[in-house]
Design a protein around this motif. Sequence first.
Motif, PDB file in Angstrom:
ATOM      1  N   LEU A 198       1.389  -1.171  -0.109  1.00  0.00           N
ATOM      2  CA  LEU A 198       0.044  -0.174   0.365  1.00  0.00           C
ATOM      3  C   LEU A 198       0.889   1.290  -0.232  1.00  0.00           C
ATOM      4  CD1 LEU A 198      -3.151   0.817   0.378  1.00  0.00           C
ATOM      5  CD2 LEU A 198      -3.036   1.203   2.476  1.00  0.00           C
ATOM      6  N   VAL A 199       1.940   1.389   0.832  1.00  0.00           N
ATOM      7  CA  VAL A 199       2.388   2.193   0.999  1.00  0.00           C
ATOM      8  C   VAL A 199       4.077   2.138   0.228  1.00  0.00           C
ATOM      9  CG1 VAL A 199       4.208   3.715   2.470  1.00  0.00           C
ATOM     10  CG2 VAL A 199       2.261   3.049   3.178  1.00  0.00           C
ATOM     11  N   SER A 200       4.607   3.178  -0.523  1.00  0.00           N
ATOM     12  CA  SER A 200       5.353   3.011  -1.694  1.00  0.00           C
ATOM     13  C   SER A 200       6.606   3.015  -0.625  1.00  0.00           C
ATOM     14  CB  SER A 200       5.240   4.325  -2.422  1.00  0.00           C
ATOM     15  OG  SER A 200       6.056   5.679  -1.861  1.00  0.00           O
ATOM     16  N   ALA A 233      -3.472   1.680  11.721  1.00  0.00           N
ATOM     17  CA  ALA A 233      -2.785   1.342  10.508  1.00  0.00           C
ATOM     18  C   ALA A 233      -1.235   1.699  10.616  1.00  0.00           C
ATOM     19  CB  ALA A 233      -2.593   2.727   8.673  1.00  0.00           C
ATOM     20  N   TRP A 234      -1.172   0.182  10.352  1.00  0.00           N
ATOM     21  CA  TRP A 234       0.482  -0.458  11.125  1.00  0.00           C
ATOM     22  C   TRP A 234       1.079  -0.963   9.714  1.00  0.00           C
ATOM     23  CZ3 TRP A 234       4.162  -4.633  10.617  1.00  0.00           C
ATOM     24  CH2 TRP A 234       4.860  -4.857  11.438  1.00  0.00           C
ATOM     25  N   THR A 235       2.447   0.075   8.946  1.00  0.00           N
ATOM     26  CA  THR A 235       2.744  -0.954   8.017  1.00  0.00           C
ATOM     27  C   THR A 235       4.459  -1.349   7.567  1.00  0.00           C
ATOM     28  OG1 THR A 235       1.526   1.365   6.635  1.00  0.00           O
ATOM     29  CG2 THR A 235       3.352   0.494   6.031  1.00  0.00           C
ATOM     30  N   GLY A 262       6.344  -2.456   2.642  1.00  0.00           N
ATOM     31  CA  GLY A 262       5.401  -1.322   2.230  1.00  0.00           C
ATOM     32  C   GLY A 262       3.705  -2.039   2.458  1.00  0.00           C
ATOM     33  N   ASP A 263       3.465  -3.184   2.678  1.00  0.00           N
ATOM     34  CA  ASP A 263       2.177  -3.760   3.192  1.00  0.00           C
ATOM     35  C   ASP A 263       1.966  -3.693   4.753  1.00  0.00           C
ATOM     36  OD1 ASP A 263       2.833  -6.052   1.145  1.00  0.00           O
ATOM     37  OD2 ASP A 263       2.712  -7.614   2.519  1.00  0.00           O
TER      38      ASP A 263
END
Length: 307
Positions: free
Chosen positions: A43-45, A162-164, A223-224
């Motif tokens: 989700l996060v680059s 939200a935990w990345t 990024g997950d």
Amino acid sequence: PTSAQVSVVPHSGRFCYTLDNDLLTTEQRQFYEDNGYLLIKKLVSDEDIERFRKEFTRICKREVKPPGVMIMKDESLRSQFGQTEKVVNKVQDFQEDEELFRYCTLPEVLKYVECFTGPNIMAMHTMLINKLPDSDKQTFLHPMHQDLHYFPFRPASRIVCAWTAMERAHQDNGCLVVQPGTHKTTLKPHGYPQWEGKTNKLFHGLLDEDEKIPKVHLVMEKGDTVFFHPLLIHGSGINRTSGFRKSISCHFASSECHYIDVKNTTQEHLEKELEEMVRKKYNTTSVELKDIWNFRARLVQGERINL
């Protein structure tokens, strides 16, 4: 504005923990309903994650000093190392650091958050965790706990974390461990675990853990991002590798949530500990739990109503 248009009333009573939206599939909503968490891949680059990593290093070296940030260090390594990331386990309350706070405003994260909180979104609690290689002392084994234990606001169903993962998280380096379905239970009593050696401040855990409930290790790639309910029982294991396991997270809440009085509840002892820490840090005589959270909270989308 985000792509997930949300109605405030849950759809026909079938879903208690998500709001109607155009983003989550029925299967995803049902999974969260049943398990209390939802993992979204990549989700996060990489680019954003590298920016967060650089800012973390700058904070560790004291090149930047964001107001209000709490730098948590390994009690057992304090004397051995200087001001480096080898000692810093966590940077907490980074809401005044514009670079790290970007995480809380990423449209790709917020569009999912809105499915749980609705359109008026507050960032309530921010953390960048740097899980250090651990010794047998298990200094950074975070015991199984429920995040709601730390929060004096409700309702729980309008709060989401939200935990990345900032690099691959797996069993060897202490990934998140969850007990699916436990978000449907009540808030349980927490306290410091009876471990040998020092325990880090505020690392509370369940006083009575049910070992029979199955645990799932959340193996995640860089990024997950996992979104989870504040009553979900979770923790993290020991980092048995020689590297650091970083993650960045934010607890979001609907600004329509309200503060509660935690006197005479299982959260009362935490309130006293937190107030004492803040009084010491800022050399102040009177501070209330609500004041602490008002300072931590920051609006990221919509209108600030109660929080």
